[in-house]
Design a protein around this motif. Structure first.
Motif, PDB file in Angstrom:
ATOM      1  N   ASP A   1      -1.119  -5.664  -0.558  1.00  0.00           N
ATOM      2  CA  ASP A   1      -1.046  -4.397  -1.279  1.00  0.00           C
ATOM      3  C   ASP A   1      -2.086  -4.301  -2.386  1.00  0.00           C
ATOM      4  O   ASP A   1      -2.658  -3.240  -2.635  1.00  0.00           O
ATOM      5  CB  ASP A   1       0.354  -4.223  -1.885  1.00  0.00           C
ATOM      6  CG  ASP A   1       1.432  -4.223  -0.807  1.00  0.00           C
ATOM      7  OD1 ASP A   1       1.119  -3.824   0.328  1.00  0.00           O
ATOM      8  OD2 ASP A   1       2.568  -4.632  -1.103  1.00  0.00           O
TER       9      ASP A   1
ATOM     10  N   ARG B   1       4.332   3.234 -10.024  1.00  0.00           N
ATOM     11  CA  ARG B   1       5.692   2.802 -10.364  1.00  0.00           C
ATOM     12  C   ARG B   1       6.517   3.967 -10.909  1.00  0.00           C
ATOM     13  O   ARG B   1       7.691   4.135 -10.561  1.00  0.00           O
ATOM     14  CB  ARG B   1       5.634   1.670 -11.385  1.00  0.00           C
ATOM     15  CG  ARG B   1       5.112   0.349 -10.828  1.00  0.00           C
ATOM     16  CD  ARG B   1       4.852  -0.649 -11.938  1.00  0.00           C
ATOM     17  NE  ARG B   1       4.313  -1.893 -11.419  1.00  0.00           N
ATOM     18  CZ  ARG B   1       3.805  -2.852 -12.176  1.00  0.00           C
ATOM     19  NH1 ARG B   1       3.783  -2.712 -13.492  1.00  0.00           N
ATOM     20  NH2 ARG B   1       3.326  -3.957 -11.622  1.00  0.00           N
TER      21      ARG B   1
ATOM     22  N   VAL C   1       7.559   6.357  -8.007  1.00  0.00           N
ATOM     23  CA  VAL C   1       8.669   5.840  -7.211  1.00  0.00           C
ATOM     24  C   VAL C   1       9.960   5.858  -8.029  1.00  0.00           C
ATOM     25  O   VAL C   1      11.033   6.182  -7.507  1.00  0.00           O
ATOM     26  CB  VAL C   1       8.371   4.409  -6.714  1.00  0.00           C
ATOM     27  CG1 VAL C   1       9.574   3.813  -6.007  1.00  0.00           C
ATOM     28  CG2 VAL C   1       7.177   4.426  -5.767  1.00  0.00           C
TER      29      VAL C   1
ATOM     30  N   ARG D   1      11.670   2.998   0.694  1.00  0.00           N
ATOM     31  CA  ARG D   1      10.959   1.851   1.273  1.00  0.00           C
ATOM     32  C   ARG D   1       9.621   2.270   1.865  1.00  0.00           C
ATOM     33  O   ARG D   1       8.635   1.514   1.802  1.00  0.00           O
ATOM     34  CB  ARG D   1      11.828   1.186   2.350  1.00  0.00           C
ATOM     35  CG  ARG D   1      13.106   0.572   1.812  1.00  0.00           C
ATOM     36  CD  ARG D   1      12.821  -0.392   0.664  1.00  0.00           C
ATOM     37  NE  ARG D   1      14.049  -0.843   0.015  1.00  0.00           N
ATOM     38  CZ  ARG D   1      14.061  -1.590  -1.081  1.00  0.00           C
ATOM     39  NH1 ARG D   1      12.931  -1.947  -1.670  1.00  0.00           N
ATOM     40  NH2 ARG D   1      15.202  -1.961  -1.625  1.00  0.00           N
TER      41      ARG D   1
ATOM     42  N   GLN E   1       7.308   2.628  -0.984  1.00  0.00           N
ATOM     43  CA  GLN E   1       6.935   1.291  -1.465  1.00  0.00           C
ATOM     44  C   GLN E   1       5.740   0.748  -0.685  1.00  0.00           C
ATOM     45  O   GLN E   1       4.783   0.222  -1.260  1.00  0.00           O
ATOM     46  CB  GLN E   1       8.121   0.346  -1.329  1.00  0.00           C
ATOM     47  CG  GLN E   1       7.775  -1.117  -1.585  1.00  0.00           C
ATOM     48  CD  GLN E   1       8.768  -2.062  -0.960  1.00  0.00           C
ATOM     49  OE1 GLN E   1       9.956  -1.751  -0.871  1.00  0.00           O
ATOM     50  NE2 GLN E   1       8.296  -3.196  -0.484  1.00  0.00           N
ATOM     51  N   LYS E   2       5.777   0.882   0.637  1.00  0.00           N
ATOM     52  CA  LYS E   2       4.696   0.374   1.476  1.00  0.00           C
ATOM     53  C   LYS E   2       3.428   1.209   1.329  1.00  0.00           C
ATOM     54  O   LYS E   2       2.318   0.681   1.260  1.00  0.00           O
ATOM     55  CB  LYS E   2       5.145   0.337   2.936  1.00  0.00           C
ATOM     56  CG  LYS E   2       6.255  -0.660   3.205  1.00  0.00           C
ATOM     57  CD  LYS E   2       6.663  -0.658   4.671  1.00  0.00           C
ATOM     58  CE  LYS E   2       7.761  -1.676   4.936  1.00  0.00           C
ATOM     59  NZ  LYS E   2       8.195  -1.666   6.357  1.00  0.00           N
TER      60      LYS E   2
ATOM     61  N   LEU F   1       3.438  -1.202  -3.549  1.00  0.00           N
ATOM     62  CA  LEU F   1       4.247  -1.841  -4.579  1.00  0.00           C
ATOM     63  C   LEU F   1       5.045  -2.987  -3.962  1.00  0.00           C
ATOM     64  O   LEU F   1       5.390  -2.954  -2.785  1.00  0.00           O
ATOM     65  CB  LEU F   1       5.194  -0.830  -5.223  1.00  0.00           C
ATOM     66  CG  LEU F   1       4.540   0.347  -5.949  1.00  0.00           C
ATOM     67  CD1 LEU F   1       5.602   1.294  -6.476  1.00  0.00           C
ATOM     68  CD2 LEU F   1       3.653  -0.133  -7.080  1.00  0.00           C
ATOM     69  N   SER F   2       5.334  -3.980  -4.767  1.00  0.00           N
ATOM     70  CA  SER F   2       6.103  -5.115  -4.261  1.00  0.00           C
ATOM     71  C   SER F   2       7.569  -4.719  -4.110  1.00  0.00           C
ATOM     72  O   SER F   2       8.082  -3.843  -4.819  1.00  0.00           O
ATOM     73  CB  SER F   2       5.981  -6.307  -5.211  1.00  0.00           C
ATOM     74  OG  SER F   2       6.622  -6.028  -6.440  1.00  0.00           O
ATOM     75  N   ARG F   3       8.248  -5.400  -3.208  1.00  0.00           N
ATOM     76  CA  ARG F   3       9.663  -5.111  -2.963  1.00  0.00           C
ATOM     77  C   ARG F   3      10.515  -5.439  -4.190  1.00  0.00           C
ATOM     78  O   ARG F   3      11.508  -4.749  -4.473  1.00  0.00           O
ATOM     79  CB  ARG F   3      10.150  -5.907  -1.752  1.00  0.00           C
ATOM     80  CG  ARG F   3      11.561  -5.545  -1.306  1.00  0.00           C
ATOM     81  CD  ARG F   3      11.995  -6.329  -0.086  1.00  0.00           C
ATOM     82  NE  ARG F   3      13.313  -5.913   0.358  1.00  0.00           N
ATOM     83  CZ  ARG F   3      13.552  -4.922   1.200  1.00  0.00           C
ATOM     84  NH1 ARG F   3      12.528  -4.232   1.691  1.00  0.00           N
ATOM     85  NH2 ARG F   3      14.784  -4.593   1.562  1.00  0.00           N
TER      86      ARG F   3
ATOM     87  N   VAL G   1      10.478  -2.495  -6.709  1.00  0.00           N
ATOM     88  CA  VAL G   1      11.284  -1.364  -6.247  1.00  0.00           C
ATOM     89  C   VAL G   1      12.759  -1.709  -6.262  1.00  0.00           C
ATOM     90  O   VAL G   1      13.604  -0.868  -6.605  1.00  0.00           O
ATOM     91  CB  VAL G   1      10.831  -0.932  -4.830  1.00  0.00           C
ATOM     92  CG1 VAL G   1      11.723   0.187  -4.305  1.00  0.00           C
ATOM     93  CG2 VAL G   1       9.374  -0.479  -4.856  1.00  0.00           C
ATOM     94  N   ASP G   2      13.113  -2.946  -5.944  1.00  0.00           N
ATOM     95  CA  ASP G   2      14.519  -3.362  -5.994  1.00  0.00           C
ATOM     96  C   ASP G   2      15.070  -3.261  -7.416  1.00  0.00           C
ATOM     97  O   ASP G   2      16.223  -2.858  -7.619  1.00  0.00           O
ATOM     98  CB  ASP G   2      14.670  -4.804  -5.493  1.00  0.00           C
ATOM     99  CG  ASP G   2      14.553  -4.898  -3.978  1.00  0.00           C
ATOM    100  OD1 ASP G   2      14.667  -3.851  -3.312  1.00  0.00           O
ATOM    101  OD2 ASP G   2      14.332  -6.014  -3.467  1.00  0.00           O
TER     102      ASP G   2
END
Length: 290
Positions: A118, A227, A230, A252, A255-256, A260-262, A265-266
């Motif tokens: 990414d 960021r 999202v 999701r 995110q892709k 962005l890293s998972r 987002v989590d």
């Protein structure tokens, strides 16, 4: 699993190009390098065709008709890199191509890593958006190099014509000095030349740092912007207090697409879930009760 396999194959191709340049290794294991090249080209060709075929499902090509979307994807920068990584192999079957150029195009396969990392995609987007500012910084550097070379040639040519016998040689010295590399193969010996070199070195420290500063600042801004975007989408999804399957799939996908890293987002989802749990909602209609 497939993604890891492709990433590993790309890295191994870079290693193979380096090892194959050794004449002894090439003479001994040439057949193995050729076999690995055939396997790699086959895999990368299937990957390329697969990406072209599913381009209709990706943004921003989804709004076009299937074949128009595929044509637009084929002409995109990353698709052209993918094509250049395999096209020389097929061209070499019909046209004689210098091995040096073939080696260069094989190294282009390393750029395919941007499909899977990414940070590389964000970096390329930052470069595209800041192309004007970077071009201005590069032009400033070019002007400074030429002016420095001309001045140094003027003051050093008479003292050491063997080193500063032309402005082109002085340009080499200017580039090495301004970038603070300092090979030491060409150095001024006159007082005026040394004084001028001191000024040029000081200018070089700031000037050569301009592109890096522009990219670093814009990279940080781009990450924060993505960021925040999202986060707003997640907050909107939680207005009814629940993140359903469709909304989670949308998050999701964003995110892709935004690189962005998972984990980030989590954390956003967890934070907004906690806020939603603190609010009250009607058990019948799901509307918020203020």
């Amino acid at each position: 699993m497939l993604q890891r396999f492709i990433v590993g194959l790309i890295l191994l191709n870079g290693v193979a190009v380096i090892l194959e340049s050794n004449r002894a290794l090439h003479a001994t294991y040439g057949w193995l390098f050729s076999l690995f090249e055939l396997f790699s080209v086959a895999v990368f060709t299937l990957e390329y065709l697969g990406r072209v075929w599913v381009a209709v499902e990706r943004e921003p090509f989804a709004r076009f008709s299937p074949w128009r979307a595929r044509i637009r994807y084929v002409l995109s920068p990353m698709a052209l890199i993918d094509l250049l990584a395999i096209a020389p192999f097929y061209l070499a079957l019909f046209v004689a191509i210098d091995l040096r150029y073939l080696r260069f195009f094989r190294l282009l396969r390393l750029l395919k890593l941007s499909h899977y990392f990414d940070g590389l995609r964000i970096f390329s987007e930052v470069i595209r958006r800041e192309a004007t500012a970077i071009a201005a910084a590069m032009l400033t550097m070019l002007i400074l190099i030429i002016v420095s070379a001309c001045l140094m040639f003027s003051v050093e040519n008479a003292a050491q014509p063997g080193h500063f016998e032309s402005i082109t040689q002085a340009i080499w010295w200017a580039v090495v000095t301004l970038t603070t590399v300092g090979y030491g193969d060409i150095t001024p010996i006159t007082f005026a030349g040394k004084l001028l070199a001191m000024v040029i070195m000081m200018l070089g420290i700031g000037t050569m740092a301009l592109p890096a500063g522009i990219l670093a600042a814009r990279f940080s801004e781009e990450l924060n912007s993505r960021r925040e975007y999202v986060s707003r989408r997640v907050a909107t999804a939680y207005l009814d207090g629940v993140l359903d399957d469709d909304e989670e799939e949308t998050v999701r996908r964003l995110q892709k697409e935004l690189g962005l890293s998972r984990e980030i987002v989590d954390r956003m989802v967890s934070s907004h879930r906690h806020l939603a749990q603190q609010r009250s909602f009607c058990s019948h209609c799901g509307e918020r009760i203020d």
